[in-house]
Design an enzyme around this catalytic site. Structure first.
Site, PDB file in Angstrom:
ATOM      1  N   THR B 144      -3.680  -0.408   1.980  1.00 40.94           N
ATOM      2  CA  THR B 144      -4.270  -1.701   1.644  1.00 40.94           C
ATOM      3  C   THR B 144      -4.045  -2.033   0.165  1.00 40.94           C
ATOM      4  OG1 THR B 144      -5.963  -1.267   3.302  1.00 40.94           O
ATOM      5  CG2 THR B 144      -6.429  -3.011   1.698  1.00 40.94           C
ATOM      6  N   GLU B 145      -3.512  -3.210  -0.084  1.00 45.89           N
ATOM      7  CA  GLU B 145      -3.289  -3.709  -1.451  1.00 45.89           C
ATOM      8  C   GLU B 145      -2.456  -2.741  -2.296  1.00 45.89           C
ATOM      9  OE1 GLU B 145      -4.196  -6.696  -2.007  1.00 45.89           O
ATOM     10  OE2 GLU B 145      -5.774  -7.108  -0.549  1.00 45.89           O
ATOM     11  N   LEU B 146      -1.632  -1.956  -1.627  1.00 46.19           N
ATOM     12  CA  LEU B 146      -0.783  -0.951  -2.275  1.00 46.19           C
ATOM     13  C   LEU B 146      -1.590   0.029  -3.142  1.00 46.19           C
ATOM     14  CD1 LEU B 146       2.619  -2.628  -3.227  1.00 46.19           C
ATOM     15  CD2 LEU B 146       1.748  -1.882  -1.015  1.00 46.19           C
TER      16      LEU B 146
END
Lengths: 411, 414
Positions: B144-146
């Site tokens: 998630t979100e890198l």
């Protein structure tokens, strides 16, 4: 630049936000190098603001039969309250039966008298712009403009519709309209007010400048550091005139809902007004009167103490043209819940906001805020930081720009 | 040789409905279906459908063109319910054999930071979903979100993935360039692909910015920049939200036309090609080891976790939510467990961010709430209802107990 300013109250003689607003505005203007001659119904002794040349309007009214007697014009006056004040004053002075009293027999006449005095002042004083504050001074401004030919800037702090909860006195609202119409520039203290002016009076929005209020960061009272005397009870504060405009009834209904979830909450009501009795009766009816504390009208340092001991300040105003008091609360480190029907909600981000009528939503927010210290702390920290952006210079600079625009228009 | 590697993130959260303190113990529909349908269908119309049809056109026209997607489970679920045509169009893309699907947490959550067990379950749920819908097994993971660090890379390796994706953030890269394959420190064989944020953001953020000195950006100019890496890079990782096409950058900015011409223009250079993330790691050897101790992400200028967990209200609501894990799972109430997981979607914490709020900048970002505080209040009310449902016992529906709940009890329970 010289400004002839007509107002109706000035600290320490004041009963509401307008006095503070006029005081702060003249202070800010003087820092912009603008000379202000401030005219008000009576020049109370001790009102010493060095940067303002204070003139008592009745001292100059040679053609009117006024001597050294103060006018009883006061802000937030209605026809009824004026009549009441007149009656009281007369009985005190033993003038009960004197038909030739110098006072106007009603509020309208008194305002008229003030406007005649204004005409003479306008002839004697040197100035470039006339600046008037709210309807009582509008006729004075119109007269001053007529005799001097100088541009008129009409400042609107509250419309008659705001003050009366939508039931305007026709006479007052007519005078308000006349003033707004005659003005070269109208200064509204929020977009909310601007909208009201356009909607109710059909004034050309192009001549209305919005100048949001700022706040004096130098007030020494912010540092009093008043602690709450209520130990572990959370305190929710109402502070303002107890009138229909300020929504005290919504505060009571909200409190009732909050108490169902957090029975130990304390509600402090600071202020006075014609809905005071009704407020107490309703709280009693709901069986929550013991959770309330009524302080009466507060001034000076006590106002700041009230803010500081509270955990949250609630401003449920039905119609709040600006709401300077909300900024005062933030300056004192107390987070705010304000109605969306307010000018201040346009300029403060870090605040809880609801519609004034939505008592369920107000309770929803208050319960969560009092319950979760992380929410209170987060809001508090961010709002204290945010309120630092308000000062007296920005509104003064915008007002100065409005004067310049008025001068251009007149030319 | 330079391989251009596209990965598009596709995600929509289940936004919550207005949930007041008075709803606690009375209502357990936490999510605003009406709003979610509206948003999904709007974005489908503006982005997903036209962008998918453009990508299909490009894949058909250029046999060398390849792309990859990461579709969150909650996105797929919403499409299945309210916009099945979107799923169909993704299936057509996957069927070309030149579209890779990446792995992520089903709920687009921050679970890794709070519970590895929950994280693992969500990754497996996503894996099953992708298998079910696309008949496909992802090999590469993107969090998630890198959100990324050494430990995550190590954990992901232990789960059997071949590669992981992260932001090509300068303090982590040091003197290195993002345009090579790397090996995360503390791992054995997993590979790390890092986003070229400059070129990615030129498309995703700056494309329509008239204040940008390079505006307007056309395909030729962009290809020149890519060509500039030839000889000092092997993979140009262009990672961005798929909503860039048509939603963040509106159609009238020319974003679709830009993309329509990009593959042809890039392929004019004989040394350029396209590869999916899997192909990139199969083709290129890692150039070095990347040591990333602290958590990074692809968000904001800070590239840290502060967009979701930067302030008190974000931290406390998230820990409160995850502290319910054991009790929620014990109920074996699949509806409740699913609701609890949907609350984990990172967007809910993003809405509570106060970083930009002082500047009134919050409106730049899509946020269903008037303020971060409102978002927190709504969230906590829902959590309190979840707590009541847990307390109301196994198998018992909360509606049965609803009428008994009094305000003061809720007040105490909060």
């Amino acid at each position: 630049m010289k400004v002839l300013m007509f107002g109706w109250e000035f600290p320490p003689f004041k009963s509401g936000g307008l006095g503070t607003a006029c005081y702060d505005l003249t202070k800010g203007l003087s820092r912009q190098g603008i000379d202000v001659t401030f005219v008000m119904p009576a020049a109370p002794e001790g009102a010493n603001a060095q940067f303002v040349k204070l003139l008592g309007a009745n001292n100059f009214s040679k053609n009117v039969k006024v001597r050294k007697i103060s006018s009883i014009l006061a802000p937030y006056q209605s026809f009824t309250s004026y009549a009441e004040a007149l009656k009281q004053m007369k009985s005190r002075a033993g003038l009960k039966k004197n038909p030739n009293d110098i006072y106007g027999t009603n509020l309208y006449e008194e305002v008229y008298r003030y406007s005649i005095a204004a005409e003479e002042i306008a002839e004697e004083e040197q100035f470039d712009v006339i600046h008037v504050h709210d309807w009582m001074t509008y006729q004075a401004g119109i007269n001053a403009k007529r005799v001097s030919g100088k541009p008129l800037v009409a400042h609107i702090h509250a419309t008659e519709f705001d003050r009366t909860g939508g039931n305007p006195n026709q006479m007052i609202s007519h005078m308000e309209y006349q003033g707004l119409l005659a003005a070269d520039i109208v200064i509204a203290n929020s977009n909310f007010t601007k909208q009201n002016v356009v909607q109710h009076y059909n004034i050309d929005p192009g001549k209305i400048e919005v100048v949001h209020w700022g706040i004096d960061p130098e007030n020494p009272h912010y540092g009093i550091n008043q602690k709450s005397p209520f130990d572990d009870e959370k305190v929710v504060l109402f502070l303002g005139r107890i009138t229909i405009q300020k929504g005290p009834d919504y505060f009571i209904e909200t409190a009732d809902r909050v108490l169902k979830y957090l029975p130990n909450t304390k509600f402090v009501v600071a202020g006075s007004g014609d809905m005071f009795e009704r407020m107490i009766n309703r709280a009693d009816e709901l069986g929550i009167l013991d959770r309330f504390l009524f302080t009466g009208f507060l001034k000076g340092a006590d106002v700041h103490r009230a803010f500081q001991l509270a955990d949250l300040y609630v401003m449920p105003s039905v119609s709040e043209p600006f709401g300077l008091v909300a900024l005062e609360s933030l300056k004192n480190g107390t987070p705010i819940l304000i109605s969306k029907q307010s000018g201040v909600s346009e300029v403060v981000n870090n605040a809880l906001k609801t519609d004034f009528w939505d008592v369920d939503e107000m309770a929803n927010k208050i319960v969560n805020l009092l319950k979760y210290s992380e929410l209170l702390e987060e809001l508090k920290e961010n709002s204290i930081m945010e309120v630092q952006k308000f000062n007296l210079d920005e509104p003064a600079m915008k007002t100065k720009a409005a004067y310049e625009r008025a001068l251009t228009i007149r030319r | 040789m330079v391989s251009v590697c596209f990965y598009f993130q596709v995600h929509q959260p289940f936004r919550m409905r207005k949930y007041s303190i008075f709803d606690i113990g009375k209502k357990n529909d936490y999510f605003d279906d009406e709003k979610n349908i509206e948003v999904l269908r709007k974005v489908a119309r503006k982005c997903y459908l036209p962008a998918n049809s453009l990508m299909l056109e490009l894949l058909e026209r250029n046999p060398e063109f390849k792309i990859s997607y990461s579709l969150s489970g909650v996105f797929i679920e919403q499409c299945e319910r309210w916009a099945p045509e979107v799923i169909e169009s993704f299936k057509r893309l996957v069927a070309t054999g030149r579209v890779e699907i990446l792995s992520e947490t089903y709920y687009h959550s921050l679970a890794y930071l709070f519970s590895k067990e929950e994280f693992k379950e969500q990754v497996m749920m996503h894996k099953r979903k992708i298998k079910e819908v696309f008949g496909y097994e992802p090999r590469i993971f993107r969090n998630t979100e890198l959100i990324y660090n050494n430990e995550i890379a190590n954990f992901i390796e232990s789960m059997g993935f071949k590669g992981i994706i992260a932001e090509g953030w300068d303090p982590i890269l040091g003197w290195r360039s993002a345009n090579f394959v790397y090996r995360p420190k503390t791992t054995k064989s997993i590979r790390l692909l890092m986003k070229n944020y400059k070129l990615s953001d030129d498309i995703a953020f700056r494309f329509s910015n008239r204040g940008w000195e390079e505006w307007p950006l056309n395909t030729e100019k962009f290809c020149q920049w890519v060509n500039g890496y030839n000889g000092n890079g092997e993979c140009i990782n262009l990672f961005m939200d798929y909503e860039t096409f048509g939603e963040h950058q509106w159609e009238d900015t020319g974003i679709f036309e830009f993309m329509r011409h990009l593959p042809g223009e890039l392929l004019k250079h004989p040394d350029n090609n396209f590869k999916t993330p899997s192909e990139v790691i199969d083709t290129y050897e890692p150039k070095d080891e990347i040591d990333c101790h602290s958590m990074i992400s692809w968000a904001d200028i800070e590239r840290d976790l502060s967009a979701w967990l930067g302030n008190r209200i974000q931290q406390s609501s998230a820990s409160r939510l995850y502290s319910l894990e054991k009790d929620v799972k014990k109920t074996k109430d699949s509806v409740l467990i699913d609701a609890w997981r949907k609350l984990q979607t990172s967007d809910h914490f993003y809405y509570m961010c106060t970083k930009w709020f002082n500047d009134g900048d919050v409106h730049k970002y899509f946020n269903p709430y008037d303020s971060p505080y409102d978002s927190f209040i709504n969230f906590m009310n829902v959590i309190n209802d979840v707590v009541l449902r847990i307390k109301s016992g196994h198998g018992k529906k909360s509606s049965e107990t609803a009428s008994e709940v009094k305000g003061s009890e809720v007040g105490k329970a909060l």
